[in-house]
Design an enzyme around this catalytic site. Structure first.
Site, PDB file in Angstrom:
ATOM      1  CB  CYS A  45      23.978  39.168  38.790  1.00  0.00           C
ATOM      2  SG  CYS A  45      24.050  39.213  36.990  1.00  0.00           S
ATOM      3  CB  CYS A  58      26.710  37.633  36.850  1.00  0.00           C
ATOM      4  SG  CYS A  58      26.406  39.377  36.506  1.00  0.00           S
TER       5      CYS A  58
END
Length: 215
Positions: free
Chosen positions: A113, A110
């Site tokens: 993230c 991600c």
């Protein structure tokens, strides 16, 4: 050549020409309007909607409703869990009640993230014992997570949620998803998505200060 022979040749030629025209029309109809490389899931999922679009008058009378915002957990009591820590041992959320808890759901694939994660060591340094920070990795194998953490030099607690059981306690449509839990055990704030580390450091600092009553 006899008259009957010429007629036979003309009929054969006409049949060949008709077959060629039919093949040409089938190819154009299947690929000219929507090339295979340009199709979208919406196009493939609802082809009939494209063939018979609703009249403009009906679309104006019945506008599409806006999507309802995601349910928020703010004000509710946190859901406790015990999870397996990367590197061994267990992490139990309730053991850190009395501090502000930053509970982050993430994965190494991600992008947002990964971009926000450098903010976490800075938050730990800023708040010290007033903050318990734990990052819950969703559905990745331990080696993948270990390689990522080692490569980036992070040393905060990482819990492996390989079966999704912890994530189900804090449901979300996307990651990163962060839950800020106040010292009294109520959820003070949630955050979906992320920008750069500097911006997220300020964002989380404000939420932590509010949870500590330091606004």
């Amino acid at each position: 050549m006899s008259t009957s022979g010429r007629k036979r040749l003309l009929r054969i030629g006409a049949l060949i020409l008709a077959a060629a025209l039919c093949l040409g029309l089938a190819a154009c109809g299947g690929h000219e309007d929507v090339p295979e490389t340009e199709k979208t899931p919406e196009t493939e999922a609802a082809p009939e909607a494209e063939k018979e679009p609703a009249p403009e008058e009906e679309q104006e009378e019945e506008p599409e409703e806006e999507e309802e915002p995601e349910d928020d957990l703010v004000g509710q009591r946190y859901s406790d869990f015990t999870g397996q820590l990367l590197g061994g041992g267990e992490f139990t959320l309730s053991e850190h009640e009395g501090k502000v808890i930053l509970l982050n759901f993430w994965a190494s694939w991600c992008g947002p993230c990964v971009r926000e994660m450098p903010a976490f060591p800075r938050l730990i340094e800023k708040y010290g014992d007033s903050l318990a920070l734990v990052a819950v990795d969703l559905d990745e194998d331990a080696q993948t997570v270990a390689d990522f953490i080692e490569e980036n030099g992070y040393d905060f607690p990482v819990v492996l949620d390989t079966d999704g059981a912890i994530g189900q306690l804090y449901p979300t449509m996307a990651i990163p998803y962060t839950v800020i839990i106040a010292p009294d055990g109520t959820i003070a704030a949630t955050s979906l998505g992320a920008n750069g580390a500097d911006e997220m450091f300020e964002h989380y600092s404000e939420a932590i200060d509010a949870a500590l009553g330091q606004e």
